[in-house]
Design a protein around this motif. Structure first.
Motif, PDB file in Angstrom:
ATOM      1  N   VAL A 173       1.060  -1.139  -0.068  1.00 30.85           N
ATOM      2  CA  VAL A 173      -0.124  -0.038   0.231  1.00 30.85           C
ATOM      3  C   VAL A 173       0.689   1.225  -0.020  1.00 30.85           C
ATOM      4  O   VAL A 173       0.300   2.432  -0.596  1.00 30.85           O
ATOM      5  N   ALA A 174       2.055   0.969   0.585  1.00 33.12           N
ATOM      6  CA  ALA A 174       2.962   2.453   0.542  1.00 33.12           C
ATOM      7  C   ALA A 174       3.416   2.763  -0.688  1.00 33.12           C
ATOM      8  O   ALA A 174       3.554   3.826  -1.344  1.00 33.12           O
ATOM      9  N   ALA A 175       3.682   1.463  -1.625  1.00 33.52           N
ATOM     10  CA  ALA A 175       3.868   1.758  -2.932  1.00 33.52           C
ATOM     11  C   ALA A 175       2.966   2.222  -3.914  1.00 33.52           C
ATOM     12  O   ALA A 175       2.950   3.205  -4.662  1.00 33.52           O
ATOM     13  N   PHE A 176       1.604   1.685  -3.700  1.00 38.22           N
ATOM     14  CA  PHE A 176       0.621   2.065  -4.309  1.00 38.22           C
ATOM     15  C   PHE A 176       0.216   3.433  -4.162  1.00 38.22           C
ATOM     16  O   PHE A 176      -0.425   4.165  -5.167  1.00 38.22           O
ATOM     17  N   LYS A 177       0.329   3.877  -2.875  1.00 38.58           N
ATOM     18  CA  LYS A 177      -0.112   5.422  -2.538  1.00 38.58           C
ATOM     19  C   LYS A 177       0.809   6.469  -3.542  1.00 38.58           C
ATOM     20  O   LYS A 177       0.691   7.527  -3.859  1.00 38.58           O
ATOM     21  N   VAL A 178       2.049   6.032  -3.692  1.00 30.65           N
ATOM     22  CA  VAL A 178       3.157   6.808  -4.329  1.00 30.65           C
ATOM     23  C   VAL A 178       2.781   6.766  -5.883  1.00 30.65           C
ATOM     24  O   VAL A 178       2.954   7.773  -6.574  1.00 30.65           O
ATOM     25  N   LEU A 179       2.326   5.706  -6.352  1.00 25.80           N
ATOM     26  CA  LEU A 179       2.113   5.707  -7.903  1.00 25.80           C
ATOM     27  C   LEU A 179       1.041   6.568  -8.416  1.00 25.80           C
ATOM     28  O   LEU A 179      -0.119   6.634  -7.669  1.00 25.80           O
ATOM     29  N   ASN A 180       1.328   7.280  -9.482  1.00 29.09           N
ATOM     30  CA  ASN A 180       0.038   7.958  -9.867  1.00 29.09           C
ATOM     31  C   ASN A 180      -0.982   7.187 -10.810  1.00 29.09           C
ATOM     32  O   ASN A 180      -1.733   7.791 -11.505  1.00 29.09           O
ATOM     33  N   PHE A 181      -0.614   5.992 -10.689  1.00 25.76           N
ATOM     34  CA  PHE A 181      -1.533   5.015 -11.429  1.00 25.76           C
ATOM     35  C   PHE A 181      -2.552   4.761 -10.231  1.00 25.76           C
ATOM     36  O   PHE A 181      -2.342   4.716  -9.142  1.00 25.76           O
ATOM     37  N   ASP A 182      -3.875   4.470 -10.593  1.00 25.42           N
ATOM     38  CA  ASP A 182      -4.997   4.145  -9.688  1.00 25.42           C
ATOM     39  C   ASP A 182      -5.401   3.087  -9.581  1.00 25.42           C
ATOM     40  O   ASP A 182      -5.662   2.433 -10.820  1.00 25.42           O
ATOM     41  N   ILE A 183      -5.566   2.424  -8.603  1.00 22.31           N
ATOM     42  CA  ILE A 183      -6.104   0.978  -8.464  1.00 22.31           C
ATOM     43  C   ILE A 183      -7.610   1.190  -9.064  1.00 22.31           C
ATOM     44  O   ILE A 183      -8.546   1.746  -8.707  1.00 22.31           O
ATOM     45  N   GLY A 184      -8.059   0.289 -10.030  1.00 19.34           N
ATOM     46  CA  GLY A 184      -9.230   0.138 -10.731  1.00 19.34           C
ATOM     47  C   GLY A 184      -9.354   0.876 -12.004  1.00 19.34           C
ATOM     48  O   GLY A 184     -10.263   0.558 -12.866  1.00 19.34           O
ATOM     49  N   ASP A 185      -8.423   1.677 -12.289  1.00 16.01           N
ATOM     50  CA  ASP A 185      -8.192   2.291 -13.539  1.00 16.01           C
ATOM     51  C   ASP A 185      -7.063   1.770 -14.391  1.00 16.01           C
ATOM     52  O   ASP A 185      -7.293   1.301 -15.400  1.00 16.01           O
ATOM     53  N   GLU A 186      -5.782   1.989 -14.079  1.00 19.57           N
ATOM     54  CA  GLU A 186      -4.595   1.377 -14.654  1.00 19.57           C
ATOM     55  C   GLU A 186      -4.259  -0.035 -14.173  1.00 19.57           C
ATOM     56  O   GLU A 186      -3.683  -0.655 -15.112  1.00 19.57           O
ATOM     57  N   TYR A 187      -4.726  -0.467 -13.137  1.00 22.83           N
ATOM     58  CA  TYR A 187      -4.379  -1.795 -12.676  1.00 22.83           C
ATOM     59  C   TYR A 187      -5.271  -2.238 -11.486  1.00 22.83           C
ATOM     60  O   TYR A 187      -6.006  -1.476 -10.923  1.00 22.83           O
ATOM     61  N   ASP A 188      -5.447  -3.692 -11.349  1.00 21.40           N
ATOM     62  CA  ASP A 188      -6.281  -4.144 -10.179  1.00 21.40           C
ATOM     63  C   ASP A 188      -5.435  -4.859  -9.206  1.00 21.40           C
ATOM     64  O   ASP A 188      -4.158  -5.131  -9.580  1.00 21.40           O
ATOM     65  N   GLY A 204       7.058  -2.264 -14.213  1.00 21.39           N
ATOM     66  CA  GLY A 204       6.530  -3.517 -14.262  1.00 21.39           C
ATOM     67  C   GLY A 204       5.075  -3.659 -14.810  1.00 21.39           C
ATOM     68  O   GLY A 204       4.646  -4.124 -15.524  1.00 21.39           O
ATOM     69  N   LEU A 205       4.153  -2.756 -14.274  1.00 27.14           N
ATOM     70  CA  LEU A 205       2.679  -2.669 -14.733  1.00 27.14           C
ATOM     71  C   LEU A 205       2.726  -2.024 -15.990  1.00 27.14           C
ATOM     72  O   LEU A 205       2.012  -2.665 -16.729  1.00 27.14           O
ATOM     73  N   ILE A 206       3.628  -1.181 -16.454  1.00 21.20           N
ATOM     74  CA  ILE A 206       3.636  -0.732 -17.904  1.00 21.20           C
ATOM     75  C   ILE A 206       4.044  -1.949 -18.972  1.00 21.20           C
ATOM     76  O   ILE A 206       3.229  -2.118 -19.953  1.00 21.20           O
ATOM     77  N   GLU A 207       5.080  -2.731 -18.296  1.00 22.05           N
ATOM     78  CA  GLU A 207       5.363  -3.800 -19.250  1.00 22.05           C
ATOM     79  C   GLU A 207       4.333  -4.893 -19.431  1.00 22.05           C
ATOM     80  O   GLU A 207       3.944  -5.317 -20.485  1.00 22.05           O
ATOM     81  N   ALA A 208       3.693  -5.163 -18.214  1.00 27.99           N
ATOM     82  CA  ALA A 208       2.670  -6.198 -18.059  1.00 27.99           C
ATOM     83  C   ALA A 208       1.426  -5.811 -19.018  1.00 27.99           C
ATOM     84  O   ALA A 208       0.656  -6.493 -19.570  1.00 27.99           O
ATOM     85  N   SER A 209       1.106  -4.306 -18.999  1.00 32.81           N
ATOM     86  CA  SER A 209       0.122  -3.913 -19.861  1.00 32.81           C
ATOM     87  C   SER A 209       0.224  -3.963 -21.434  1.00 32.81           C
ATOM     88  O   SER A 209      -0.579  -3.707 -21.996  1.00 32.81           O
ATOM     89  N   GLY A 210       1.439  -4.127 -21.710  1.00 35.21           N
ATOM     90  CA  GLY A 210       1.872  -4.133 -23.123  1.00 35.21           C
ATOM     91  C   GLY A 210       2.022  -2.707 -23.555  1.00 35.21           C
ATOM     92  O   GLY A 210       1.798  -2.453 -24.810  1.00 35.21           O
ATOM     93  N   GLY A 211       2.443  -1.707 -22.761  1.00 36.02           N
ATOM     94  CA  GLY A 211       2.548  -0.340 -23.051  1.00 36.02           C
ATOM     95  C   GLY A 211       1.208   0.410 -23.366  1.00 36.02           C
ATOM     96  O   GLY A 211       1.035   1.650 -23.595  1.00 36.02           O
ATOM     97  N   LYS A 212       0.080  -0.183 -22.611  1.00 35.52           N
ATOM     98  CA  LYS A 212      -1.119   0.605 -22.821  1.00 35.52           C
ATOM     99  C   LYS A 212      -1.421   1.547 -21.748  1.00 35.52           C
ATOM    100  O   LYS A 212      -2.396   2.391 -21.599  1.00 35.52           O
ATOM    101  N   ILE A 213      -0.594   1.611 -20.602  1.00 32.98           N
ATOM    102  CA  ILE A 213      -0.554   2.735 -19.871  1.00 32.98           C
ATOM    103  C   ILE A 213       0.807   3.185 -19.445  1.00 32.98           C
ATOM    104  O   ILE A 213       1.757   2.821 -20.180  1.00 32.98           O
ATOM    105  N   GLY A 214       0.704   4.441 -19.038  1.00 33.61           N
ATOM    106  CA  GLY A 214       2.160   5.209 -18.789  1.00 33.61           C
ATOM    107  C   GLY A 214       2.072   6.265 -19.891  1.00 33.61           C
ATOM    108  O   GLY A 214       1.245   6.465 -20.662  1.00 33.61           O
ATOM    109  N   THR A 215       3.394   6.808 -20.143  1.00 35.66           N
ATOM    110  CA  THR A 215       3.610   7.956 -20.801  1.00 35.66           C
ATOM    111  C   THR A 215       4.812   7.661 -21.864  1.00 35.66           C
ATOM    112  O   THR A 215       5.538   6.658 -21.611  1.00 35.66           O
ATOM    113  N   PRO A 216       5.075   8.694 -22.665  1.00 35.88           N
ATOM    114  CA  PRO A 216       6.324   8.507 -23.590  1.00 35.88           C
ATOM    115  C   PRO A 216       7.390   8.485 -22.810  1.00 35.88           C
ATOM    116  O   PRO A 216       8.301   7.653 -23.157  1.00 35.88           O
ATOM    117  N   VAL A 217       7.436   9.233 -21.703  1.00 33.28           N
ATOM    118  CA  VAL A 217       8.835   9.114 -20.992  1.00 33.28           C
ATOM    119  C   VAL A 217       9.007   7.781 -20.075  1.00 33.28           C
ATOM    120  O   VAL A 217       9.990   7.447 -20.242  1.00 33.28           O
TER     121      VAL A 217
END
Length: 294
Positions: A105-120, A217-230
């Motif tokens: 949960v400490a890592a999830f809070k820092v991510l600007n990905f939201d549970i339920g939107d970019e990952y479950d 890891g989430l970006i790679e698992a999504s096949g690049g469907k989430i994240g930014t060009p950076v």
């Protein structure tokens, strides 16, 4: 604009570089004590505990469990759209599982990905005696820590029967054992990132999960469907090391990127100076006095 994106990504890559360290915790926990301090742990028990990497292995999407509200659910209900973070714990664990969930949960809070939107997130108890009521209590606790109420739709706390639990644990290489002497489970700790179609993508070991690594890891698992060009440029600079469960910088790729950025900046400078020189020449021609008539 692309030049500045590349330059920014390169700067971020250099700023966030750190040498890959071995996992902080990959051993077993029993009796609420750190690994190696329990006299009740014997070698034959410890040999049964660990995590065998099964990258690209398929999890059993047809396995059925109980959601925190008591509903019977198929594991596959949580897949198909987004990557999934899997945490195997048990809710009455006296020490390690709490640390795993706290680290998560400490890592999830820092991510600007939201549970339920970019990952479950799927949290499963591997103790078949635990109940949906226990799962619901854990969910309430960790959603409060997460601080984003909308995450309730994407963070699932499950319980189940032994065959389904064993099928899922085996599919991801998670080995654990019940220690009769202490009446507790001996197990390792990790977060496992799965692809939207339910295949094992990444393992992050221990109880401390760097948000940068989890994001990549989430970006790679999504096949690049989430994240930014950076993020895509950072993935060019960083490579997942399955032995350490961390992302480390690929020096050769960084040097190549540095070369591309340098050439782009020099080219941009030359084009800018040439354009300025042309404009200056045109202005000089326009303001020059007319040539004297013969």
């Amino acid at each position: 604009m692309k030049t500045w994106v590349l330059a920014l990504a390169f700067a971020l890559a250099l700023a966030s570089n750190a040498r890959a360290q071995p996992p902080r915790f990959t051993g077993a926990d029993v009796g609420g004590q750190p690994p190696g301090t329990s006299s009740e742990l014997v070698p034959d028990v410890l040999e049964k505990v660990g995590i065998d990497q099964k990258l690209s292995a398929q999890v059993p999407l047809d396995a059925t469990f109980r959601a925190e509200d008591g509903r019977q659910v198929r594991l596959g209900e949580y897949f198909g759209k987004r990557p999934v973070v899997l945490a195997l714990v048990y809710y009455e664990c006296p020490m390690l599982c709490t640390q795993v969930l706290n680290g998560a949960v400490a890592a999830f809070k820092v991510l600007n990905f939201d549970i339920g939107d970019e990952y479950d997130v799927v949290t499963l108890s591997f103790d078949p005696k635990e109940t949906p009521a226990m799962a619901a209590a854990k969910k309430e606790t960790y959603l409060a820590k997460y601080g984003r109420p909308e995450g309730a739709e994407g963070w699932h706390f499950l319980t189940g029967e032994q065959p389904a639990i064993e099928a899922l644990a085996s599919s991801v290489g998670f080995r654990y054992v019940f220690d009769q002497a202490s009446q507790q489970y001996v197990h390792a700790s990790a977060l496992i990132v799965l692809t939207p179609d339910g295949r094992v993508s990444k393992y992050f070991y221990g109880i401390d999960y760097p948000p940068k690594d989890l994001r990549l890891g989430l970006i790679e698992a999504s096949g690049g469907k989430i994240g930014t060009p950076v993020d895509q440029v950072l993935l060019y600079c960083y490579h997942y090391d399955p032995h350490s469960g961390k992302y480390s910088m690929v020096v050769m790729n960084v040097l190549r990127l540095a070369g591309v950025v340098t050439v782009a900046l020099i080219g941009g400078f030359i084009v800018t100076m040439w354009s300025l020189d042309r404009r200056k020449s045109k202005r000089a021609a326009a303001t020059a006095p007319p040539a004297p008539q013969p």
